[in-house]
Design an enzyme around this catalytic site. Sequence first.
Site, mmCIF file in Angstrom:
data_model
loop_
_atom_site.group_PDB
_atom_site.id
_atom_site.type_symbol
_atom_site.label_atom_id
_atom_site.label_comp_id
_atom_site.label_asym_id
_atom_site.label_seq_id
_atom_site.Cartn_x
_atom_site.Cartn_y
_atom_site.Cartn_z
ATOM 1 N N ARG A 201 -9.954 7.141 -4.457
ATOM 2 C CA ARG A 201 -9.545 6.276 -5.575
ATOM 3 C C ARG A 201 -10.741 5.719 -6.313
ATOM 4 N NH1 ARG A 201 -4.114 4.985 -3.282
ATOM 5 N NH2 ARG A 201 -2.876 3.890 -4.839
ATOM 6 N N ARG B 6 8.447 -2.795 -2.026
ATOM 7 C CA ARG B 6 7.074 -3.045 -1.594
ATOM 8 C C ARG B 6 6.517 -4.231 -2.364
ATOM 9 N NH1 ARG B 6 3.979 2.618 -1.971
ATOM 10 N NH2 ARG B 6 2.419 1.184 -2.748
ATOM 11 N N ARG C 26 -2.133 -3.134 -10.617
ATOM 12 C CA ARG C 26 -2.442 -1.849 -9.961
ATOM 13 C C ARG C 26 -2.728 -0.776 -11.002
ATOM 14 N NH1 ARG C 26 2.473 -0.516 -6.620
ATOM 15 N NH2 ARG C 26 1.299 1.272 -5.894
ATOM 16 N N LYS D 106 3.110 10.871 -6.747
ATOM 17 C CA LYS D 106 2.155 11.507 -5.819
ATOM 18 C C LYS D 106 2.745 11.683 -4.428
ATOM 19 C CE LYS D 106 -1.225 8.539 -5.674
ATOM 20 N NZ LYS D 106 -0.747 7.482 -6.542
ATOM 21 N N ARG E 64 11.808 1.325 -7.505
ATOM 22 C CA ARG E 64 11.502 2.035 -6.258
ATOM 23 C C ARG E 64 11.765 1.140 -5.035
ATOM 24 N NH1 ARG E 64 5.658 4.764 -5.425
ATOM 25 N NH2 ARG E 64 4.847 2.661 -5.176
HETATM 26 P P1 AMP Z 1 -0.311 3.817 -2.428
HETATM 27 O O1 AMP Z 1 0.766 3.878 -1.407
HETATM 28 O O2 AMP Z 1 -1.138 5.067 -2.518
HETATM 29 O O3 AMP Z 1 0.195 3.367 -3.786
HETATM 30 O O4 AMP Z 1 -1.341 2.686 -1.945
HETATM 31 C C1 AMP Z 1 -0.930 1.346 -1.801
HETATM 32 C C2 AMP Z 1 -2.141 0.441 -1.764
HETATM 33 O O5 AMP Z 1 -2.963 0.768 -0.633
HETATM 34 C C3 AMP Z 1 -3.081 0.536 -2.955
HETATM 35 O O6 AMP Z 1 -2.636 -0.217 -4.066
HETATM 36 C C4 AMP Z 1 -4.368 -0.004 -2.347
HETATM 37 O O7 AMP Z 1 -4.312 -1.409 -2.215
HETATM 38 C C5 AMP Z 1 -4.338 0.591 -0.950
HETATM 39 N N1 AMP Z 1 -4.982 1.914 -0.939
HETATM 40 C C6 AMP Z 1 -4.383 3.126 -0.751
HETATM 41 N N2 AMP Z 1 -5.272 4.126 -0.829
HETATM 42 C C7 AMP Z 1 -6.475 3.542 -1.075
HETATM 43 C C8 AMP Z 1 -7.788 4.031 -1.284
HETATM 44 N N3 AMP Z 1 -8.062 5.356 -1.278
HETATM 45 N N4 AMP Z 1 -8.778 3.132 -1.497
HETATM 46 C C9 AMP Z 1 -8.541 1.816 -1.499
HETATM 47 N N5 AMP Z 1 -7.321 1.273 -1.342
HETATM 48 C C10 AMP Z 1 -6.289 2.120 -1.130
#
Ligand code: AMP
Length: 224
Positions: free
Chosen positions: A96, A168, A179, A21, A135
Amino acid sequence: MSTSMHCWRGIILLGGPGSGKGTQATLLAQKLGVAHISTGDLFRQNIKLETPLGKLAKAYIEKGELVPDDVTVSLVQERLKRPDCANGFILDGFPRTIAQADALNRVLADMQLSLTAVLNLRVAPEVLVDRLSRRWTCKSCGAVFPEFSLPPRAGCKKDICDGELYQRPDDRPETQRHRIEVYHEQTAPLEAYYAARGLLIQIDGEGSIESVHQRIIEAVRCKD
Ligand code: AMP
């Protein structure tokens, strides 16, 4: 590039953790000249700056849990008001949950805007796990390096950055699986939600970054 690539667009990129993404949203936002809004990046910036929001988000992110909806929706609502969203936006990692999607509808309706398309990047579960474990991310600029199976010795090579690369905390194997489960329970229902609204477009997310990008461009062109 055709001139039609410059009209206003509000696009959501859906897909599991590791589906590409972030990479695809960056490329598409550059191509369309719209803002790239990654809630994950916004949270990570707040964590780095040790803001109150960052302190709250950190506890959830490190466990692989979602940050509460009210906090996340306010963050996006503020971000959508910024001038760089004038030509549109790509939302990467938001919504989400169904509650976030309902809130986004209300926020956009208040702004007299509506979504153009929701692209769902489809990647097999075993490919997701493999991608996440390889990653590495730059601590300084946030660039993502998907190709390492071992900790890289060199630093970031993006533009003139020389930042340290790290894995990360939420990409570690124990958190990854959680996740992915959270994604299936809370985020995957959004596919049906947006399909029912005639907005969902399925994209094959496997293959090279460039081939996935081309599929996305074709899909977005069809919405003109
Ligand atoms: P990402 O970089 O999109 O994989 O997001 C990393 C983490 O940030 C996720 O696993 C969640 O803990 C938090 N996060 C990101 N976007 C959201 C969202 N829309 N709602 C809730 N938590 C989020």
